[in-house]
Design a protein around this motif. Structure first.
Motif, PDB file in Angstrom:
ATOM      1  N   GLY A 171       0.752  -1.197   0.246  1.00  0.00           N
ATOM      2  CA  GLY A 171       0.343   0.401   0.166  1.00  0.00           C
ATOM      3  C   GLY A 171       0.914   1.111  -0.122  1.00  0.00           C
ATOM      4  O   GLY A 171       0.517   2.253  -0.380  1.00  0.00           O
ATOM      5  N   GLN A 172       1.852   1.382   0.780  1.00  0.00           N
ATOM      6  CA  GLN A 172       2.893   2.361   0.551  1.00  0.00           C
ATOM      7  C   GLN A 172       3.093   2.928  -0.152  1.00  0.00           C
ATOM      8  O   GLN A 172       3.951   3.662  -0.773  1.00  0.00           O
ATOM      9  CB  GLN A 172       3.915   2.135   2.253  1.00  0.00           C
ATOM     10  N   ALA A 173       3.364   1.821  -1.342  1.00  0.00           N
ATOM     11  CA  ALA A 173       4.350   1.294  -2.557  1.00  0.00           C
ATOM     12  C   ALA A 173       3.728   2.409  -3.230  1.00  0.00           C
ATOM     13  O   ALA A 173       3.786   3.163  -4.657  1.00  0.00           O
ATOM     14  CB  ALA A 173       4.443   0.511  -3.101  1.00  0.00           C
ATOM     15  N   LEU A 174       2.253   2.815  -3.470  1.00  0.00           N
ATOM     16  CA  LEU A 174       1.253   3.668  -3.738  1.00  0.00           C
ATOM     17  C   LEU A 174       0.857   5.274  -3.711  1.00  0.00           C
ATOM     18  O   LEU A 174       0.598   6.267  -4.689  1.00  0.00           O
ATOM     19  CB  LEU A 174       0.501   3.545  -4.055  1.00  0.00           C
ATOM     20  N   ARG A 175       2.070   5.069  -2.853  1.00  0.00           N
ATOM     21  CA  ARG A 175       2.495   6.554  -2.654  1.00  0.00           C
ATOM     22  C   ARG A 175       2.872   7.461  -3.667  1.00  0.00           C
ATOM     23  O   ARG A 175       2.342   9.191  -3.660  1.00  0.00           O
ATOM     24  CB  ARG A 175       3.537   7.055  -1.531  1.00  0.00           C
ATOM     25  N   GLU A 176       3.723   6.799  -4.112  1.00  0.00           N
ATOM     26  CA  GLU A 176       4.180   7.853  -5.450  1.00  0.00           C
ATOM     27  C   GLU A 176       2.252   8.049  -7.128  1.00  0.00           C
ATOM     28  O   GLU A 176       2.432   9.484  -7.448  1.00  0.00           O
ATOM     29  CB  GLU A 176       5.192   7.204  -6.123  1.00  0.00           C
ATOM     30  N   VAL A 177       2.183   6.922  -6.687  1.00  0.00           N
ATOM     31  CA  VAL A 177       1.255   7.324  -8.058  1.00  0.00           C
ATOM     32  C   VAL A 177       0.302   8.374  -7.048  1.00  0.00           C
ATOM     33  O   VAL A 177      -0.559   8.943  -8.095  1.00  0.00           O
ATOM     34  CB  VAL A 177       0.218   5.656  -7.506  1.00  0.00           C
ATOM     35  N   VAL A 178      -0.267   8.610  -6.783  1.00  0.00           N
ATOM     36  CA  VAL A 178      -1.022   9.061  -5.407  1.00  0.00           C
ATOM     37  C   VAL A 178      -0.829  10.857  -5.314  1.00  0.00           C
ATOM     38  O   VAL A 178      -1.288  11.673  -6.023  1.00  0.00           O
ATOM     39  CB  VAL A 178      -1.312   9.127  -3.967  1.00  0.00           C
TER      40      VAL A 178
END
Length: 143
Positions: free
Chosen positions: A100-107
């Motif tokens: 889930g943290q890996a989505l930080r850049e996407v967000v």
């Protein structure tokens, strides 16, 4: 009859066999997941430090049933994890897993795009979709 330049509609022979694994090499599974209603908003709230069920529900102006359903889905996908605390009243918190943290850049990129696409107006429109809650809590702020 198919005219030149037109594609024929797929036939049953073109469809994958029953039970065959779908080919998601084009990212379609990720697009479907991220496009599922509320997933990105909940992930964004968790990235911004909102962890309690009631906080997230208030922030997103989301009813408890829908939020519980979406959080359960995020858990099943390995995006979020639920932590229950034995106290009265019961306190339930959620946090993002490494996946889930890996989505930080996407967000972050979506937030940047919203600002660039239409400046402040885009941010206000996105924020107003749920009674202005995003804008009030700065949920779409670029970090």
């Amino acid at each position: 009859m198919v005219h030149s330049g037109e594609q024929a509609a797929p036939t049953l022979h073109d469809l994958p066999e029953a039970g065959a694994e779908p080919d998601h090499s084009d990212g379609s599974a990720a697009y479907q997941f991220l496009g599922t209603r509320w997933n990105l908003q909940i992930i964004s709230a968790l990235l911004d430090g909102y962890t309690r069920f009631t906080e997230i529900a208030l922030l997103l102006n989301l009813n408890s049933r829908t939020l519980a359903e979406r959080l359960k889905h995020l858990e099943l996908e390995g995006i979020a994890v639920r932590r229950g605390h034995n106290q009265i009243p019961v306190r339930v918190e959620y946090e993002l897993t490494a996946k889930g943290q890996a989505l930080r850049e996407v967000v972050s990129e979506i937030r940047k795009w919203a600002l660039q696409a239409d400046g402040q107006t885009a941010m206000e429109v996105i924020g107003e979709t749920n009674g202005g809650r995003y804008a009030e809590h700065d949920i779409l702020r670029i970090r």
